[in-house]
Design an enzyme around this catalytic site. Structure first.
Site, PDB file in Angstrom:
ATOM      1  N   GLY A 119      83.036  86.410  25.272  1.00 40.36           N
ATOM      2  CA  GLY A 119      82.748  85.198  24.507  1.00 40.36           C
ATOM      3  C   GLY A 119      81.859  84.202  25.242  1.00 40.36           C
ATOM      4  N   GLY A 173      81.606  76.673  38.186  1.00 38.99           N
ATOM      5  CA  GLY A 173      82.161  76.646  36.834  1.00 38.99           C
ATOM      6  C   GLY A 173      82.910  75.367  36.517  1.00 38.99           C
ATOM      7  N   GLY A 200      78.699  90.426  32.342  1.00 36.79           N
ATOM      8  CA  GLY A 200      79.725  90.296  31.313  1.00 36.79           C
ATOM      9  C   GLY A 200      79.103  90.110  29.943  1.00 36.79           C
ATOM     10  CB  ALA A 201      78.843  91.751  27.055  1.00 37.71           C
ATOM     11  CE  LYS A 243      86.866  79.626  23.288  1.00 34.94           C
ATOM     12  NZ  LYS A 243      85.970  79.788  24.429  1.00 34.94           N
ATOM     13  CG  ASP A 257      82.686  78.039  25.432  1.00 29.70           C
ATOM     14  OD1 ASP A 257      83.269  77.080  25.966  1.00 29.70           O
ATOM     15  OD2 ASP A 257      83.276  78.953  24.819  1.00 29.70           O
ATOM     16  CB  THR A 296      90.990  77.832  23.993  1.00 30.65           C
ATOM     17  OG1 THR A 296      90.630  78.776  25.000  1.00 30.65           O
ATOM     18  CG2 THR A 296      92.471  77.521  24.081  1.00 30.65           C
ATOM     19  CB  VAL A 314      74.868  93.481  34.156  1.00 29.37           C
ATOM     20  CG1 VAL A 314      75.460  94.601  34.997  1.00 29.37           C
ATOM     21  CG2 VAL A 314      73.385  93.307  34.467  1.00 29.37           C
ATOM     22  CG  ASN A 319      83.817  75.374  22.356  1.00 35.53           C
ATOM     23  OD1 ASN A 319      83.028  74.848  21.583  1.00 35.53           O
ATOM     24  ND2 ASN A 319      83.787  75.160  23.650  1.00 35.53           N
TER      25      ASN A 319
HETATM   26  P1  NDP Z   1      86.214  87.471  27.546  1.00 34.99           P
HETATM   27  O1  NDP Z   1      87.526  88.180  27.744  1.00 34.99           O
HETATM   28  O2  NDP Z   1      85.670  87.296  26.178  1.00 34.99           O
HETATM   29  O3  NDP Z   1      85.087  88.234  28.416  1.00 34.99           O
HETATM   30  C1  NDP Z   1      85.283  88.622  29.741  1.00 34.99           C
HETATM   31  C2  NDP Z   1      84.119  89.519  30.176  1.00 34.99           C
HETATM   32  O4  NDP Z   1      84.317  89.851  31.556  1.00 34.99           O
HETATM   33  C3  NDP Z   1      84.052  90.853  29.432  1.00 34.99           C
HETATM   34  O5  NDP Z   1      82.722  91.226  29.273  1.00 34.99           O
HETATM   35  C4  NDP Z   1      84.776  91.798  30.412  1.00 34.99           C
HETATM   36  O6  NDP Z   1      84.436  93.146  30.264  1.00 34.99           O
HETATM   37  C5  NDP Z   1      84.242  91.267  31.722  1.00 34.99           C
HETATM   38  N1  NDP Z   1      85.059  91.684  32.859  1.00 34.99           N
HETATM   39  C6  NDP Z   1      86.322  91.283  33.170  1.00 34.99           C
HETATM   40  N2  NDP Z   1      86.735  91.887  34.305  1.00 34.99           N
HETATM   41  C7  NDP Z   1      85.700  92.679  34.715  1.00 34.99           C
HETATM   42  C8  NDP Z   1      85.512  93.552  35.827  1.00 34.99           C
HETATM   43  N3  NDP Z   1      86.448  93.722  36.757  1.00 34.99           N
HETATM   44  N4  NDP Z   1      84.321  94.213  35.936  1.00 34.99           N
HETATM   45  C9  NDP Z   1      83.351  94.031  35.007  1.00 34.99           C
HETATM   46  N5  NDP Z   1      83.471  93.216  33.924  1.00 34.99           N
HETATM   47  C10 NDP Z   1      84.652  92.549  33.795  1.00 34.99           C
HETATM   48  O7  NDP Z   1      86.412  86.070  28.275  1.00 34.99           O
HETATM   49  P2  NDP Z   1      85.475  84.763  28.110  1.00 34.99           P
HETATM   50  O8  NDP Z   1      84.059  85.206  28.054  1.00 34.99           O
HETATM   51  O9  NDP Z   1      86.002  83.883  27.045  1.00 34.99           O
HETATM   52  O10 NDP Z   1      85.765  84.005  29.483  1.00 34.99           O
HETATM   53  C11 NDP Z   1      85.383  84.577  30.745  1.00 34.99           C
HETATM   54  C12 NDP Z   1      85.702  83.584  31.847  1.00 34.99           C
HETATM   55  O11 NDP Z   1      84.884  82.443  31.701  1.00 34.99           O
HETATM   56  C13 NDP Z   1      87.146  83.082  31.853  1.00 34.99           C
HETATM   57  O12 NDP Z   1      87.637  83.220  33.164  1.00 34.99           O
HETATM   58  C14 NDP Z   1      87.045  81.611  31.489  1.00 34.99           C
HETATM   59  O13 NDP Z   1      87.953  80.831  32.229  1.00 34.99           O
HETATM   60  C15 NDP Z   1      85.627  81.273  31.911  1.00 34.99           C
HETATM   61  N6  NDP Z   1      85.002  80.216  31.086  1.00 34.99           N
HETATM   62  C16 NDP Z   1      84.530  79.110  31.735  1.00 34.99           C
HETATM   63  C17 NDP Z   1      83.912  78.112  31.034  1.00 34.99           C
HETATM   64  C18 NDP Z   1      83.418  76.917  31.769  1.00 34.99           C
HETATM   65  O14 NDP Z   1      83.031  75.938  31.116  1.00 34.99           O
HETATM   66  N7  NDP Z   1      83.394  76.938  33.091  1.00 34.99           N
HETATM   67  C19 NDP Z   1      83.712  78.179  29.573  1.00 34.99           C
HETATM   68  C20 NDP Z   1      84.223  79.396  28.988  1.00 34.99           C
HETATM   69  C21 NDP Z   1      84.845  80.363  29.741  1.00 34.99           C
HETATM   70  P3  NDP Z   1      85.336  94.127  29.338  1.00 34.99           P
HETATM   71  O15 NDP Z   1      85.034  93.726  27.936  1.00 34.99           O
HETATM   72  O16 NDP Z   1      84.851  95.479  29.699  1.00 34.99           O
HETATM   73  O17 NDP Z   1      86.768  93.871  29.746  1.00 34.99           O
END
Ligand code: NDP
Length: 280
Positions: free
Chosen positions: A135, A248, A132-133, A71, A108, A67, A155, A92
């Site tokens: 991981g 989730g 979101g974009a 990754k 994932d 994690t 988005v 992962n």
């Molecule tokens: P990352 O940090 O790689 O990505 C987070 C994304 O969220 C980015 O695109 C970020 O945008 C966006 N974001 C965060 N805050 C805001 C906001 N206020 N407004 C708009 N966009 C926002 O994290 P991960 O993708 O690795 O993980 C994201 C979530 O998913 C975590 O909370 C994790 O716990 C959960 N997860 C759950 C899994 C499951 O099996 N249920 C598996 C994997 C993850 P920016 O780049 O602009 O900050």
């Protein structure tokens, strides 16, 4: 004389790692198929990742998760990558073969797809909007595209990750993809499935994504990937608008169950894994 004191080791490398509940979940999965296996959390600093992965090989771990922040960094240390891990560009889950080879996989997005299948949602031909974009968005989008969805709208508030993800989907899969800049209260395009793949709503955050909730209509499928809490403000609002909602925690359990199966060859009880998480 007893000769059964040896206990198989699996685990996860990350930093920070102390709040990761995977051990409780996976050990419940092992127990459900009669395996007395352990799942340990290891706080591994980025500069020690290579050495730690060598240790996994030499000590004969049965399986490993990676994690944040490992990754992507782990890729050069893998002897082989699955198709998904290759395209997503992140690992992962590591499968360790009998002869000590490390095979990098990414579950994932597979956990998301499995959840949709179990809930009777066929991804073929579906229009998807993902918030979101990062991981997780990347992994889910790629797997949805592999599963035959028609198109994905990403988005995201920052343009670079959003357009990069769309380019990746168009280049490596048969799905369409387009980027939409996230403006406050944005009206989303019509779709079959809406996914929150941001951190918004993760404990202790009690916010929900800043979108126009009138975009959510009766019959849509809405998935939040936030595992804690499972019942997020986003899903509650989506339910009010008539959507079928999936949380989730279910996705996390599916992802964990895929790991247990890849390492042990046995299908664990997802119900037992979920119960163990809920009891925390
Ligand atoms: P990352 O940090 O790689 O990505 C987070 C994304 O969220 C980015 O695109 C970020 O945008 C966006 N974001 C965060 N805050 C805001 C906001 N206020 N407004 C708009 N966009 C926002 O994290 P991960 O993708 O690795 O993980 C994201 C979530 O998913 C975590 O909370 C994790 O716990 C959960 N997860 C759950 C899994 C499951 O099996 N249920 C598996 C994997 C993850 P920016 O780049 O602009 O900050």
């Amino acid at each position: 004389m007893r000769t059964d004191f040896m206990i198989a080791t699996t685990g996860v490398f990350g930093m920070p790692i102390a709040e990761n509940p995977s051990g409780v979940m996976c050990e419940a999965g092992y127990a459900s198929v009669g395996l007395n296996w352990r799942y340990q959390l290891f706080e591994v600093k980025p500069e020690n990742l290579g050495e730690a992965l060598k240790g996994v090989k030499s000590m004969g771990f049965k399986g490993l998760n990676l994690t944040i922040p490992h990754k992507i960094a782990a890729i050069p240390y893998m002897d082989e990558l699955s198709e998904s891990a290759k395209v997503i560009g992140a690992v992962n889950t590591v499968i360790i073969t009998e002869d000590g080879r490390l095979i990098g996989e990414n579950t994932d997005g597979k956990g998301f797809v499995l959840g949709m299948e179990n809930n009777g949602v066929d991804l073929k031909g579906k229009r998807i909007v993902i918030l979101g974009a990062g991981g997780a968005a990347r992994a889910i989008s790629v797997e949805c595209a592999f599963a035959g969805c028609a198109g994905i709208t990403v988005v995201a508030r920052r343009e670079a990750p959003g357009t990069e993800l769309c380019a990746l989907i168009r280049e490596k899969t048969d799905s369409e993809a387009d980027y939409l800049p996230w403006t406050p209260g944005i009206k989303l395009p019509a779709c079959d499935i809406l996914i929150n793949a941001t951190n918004i709503g993760l404990y202790p955050d009690t916010n929900k994504p800043d979108i126009d909730y009138e975009s959510i209509t009766e019959g849509m499928v809405v998935q939040d990937i936030i595992p804690n809490p499972a019942d997020t403000p986003f899903l509650r609002e989506a339910k009010k608008h008539g959507a079928a909602v999936f949380d989730g925690m279910g996705m996390l359990v599916n992802q964990g169950a895929l790991g247990v199966k890849l390492w042990s060859g046995k299908e664990p009880s997802r119900e037992a894994m979920k119960k163990a998480l809920e009891a925390l």
